[in-house]
Structures are given as structure tokens and as C-alpha cells.
Design a protein around this motif. Sequence first.
Motif, PDB file in Angstrom:
ATOM      1  N   THR A 103      12.799  60.005  54.152  1.00 35.15           N
ATOM      2  CA  THR A 103      12.480  60.032  55.579  1.00 35.15           C
ATOM      3  C   THR A 103      13.468  60.841  56.419  1.00 35.15           C
ATOM      4  O   THR A 103      13.211  61.079  57.597  1.00 35.15           O
ATOM      5  CB  THR A 103      12.449  58.600  56.145  1.00 35.15           C
ATOM      6  N   ASP A 151      11.937  69.699  50.115  1.00 31.28           N
ATOM      7  CA  ASP A 151      11.202  69.879  51.363  1.00 31.28           C
ATOM      8  C   ASP A 151      10.865  68.490  51.882  1.00 31.28           C
ATOM      9  O   ASP A 151       9.983  67.815  51.353  1.00 31.28           O
ATOM     10  CB  ASP A 151       9.929  70.696  51.112  1.00 31.28           C
ATOM     11  N   ASP A 164       9.376  67.432  54.581  1.00 35.90           N
ATOM     12  CA  ASP A 164       8.045  67.243  55.160  1.00 35.90           C
ATOM     13  C   ASP A 164       6.980  66.952  54.113  1.00 35.90           C
ATOM     14  O   ASP A 164       6.093  66.126  54.338  1.00 35.90           O
ATOM     15  CB  ASP A 164       7.622  68.480  55.971  1.00 35.90           C
ATOM     16  N   THR A 165       7.050  67.626  52.980  1.00 35.83           N
ATOM     17  CA  THR A 165       6.013  67.462  51.958  1.00 35.83           C
ATOM     18  C   THR A 165       6.455  66.556  50.807  1.00 35.83           C
ATOM     19  O   THR A 165       5.624  66.121  50.014  1.00 35.83           O
ATOM     20  CB  THR A 165       5.625  68.824  51.345  1.00 35.83           C
TER      21      THR A 165
END
Length: 69
Positions: free
Chosen positions: A13, A37, A39-40
Motif C-alpha cells: 500500500t 510498481d 500501483d499494479t
Amino acid sequence: MMFEKTYTVTGMTCQHCVASVTEEVGEVDGVRAVNVDLDTGAVTVSSDAEVADEAVRSAVEEAGYTLAA
């Protein structure tokens, strides 16, 4: 020859999560680079030779996260 494989890690997170996963996976024998990454959830592992998925899974779990199936 450089090998590269991307895994999906769930539960991250924040940047601290990224740092934890990067550090643990980076300690796996043969791993040269780890790119996360947030976000993904994609974690790309670069290595000199093929790295066992189980070794990566153990490292991710050691960091406190889960490798998606």
C-alpha cells in the motif's frame, strides 16, 4: 544472458511496502535487480539465471505480502 520475470504481489500500500519487498527479493541468490510498481503490484525480477518461483514467493512472504497465483 539476463533473465526477467514479473510477478504480482498483493497487499502493498505504500513506499515502505515497496522497500520491504525490494529488499527481501533482492537477497534471493542470483537476483540482480528488483523493480516494484506499487500501483499494479507488479514486481519484476532481473537475474543472471532463472530464479525459482518458490524462492521469490518465500522472499515476498518474508516481507509480509502475498504472491498472487
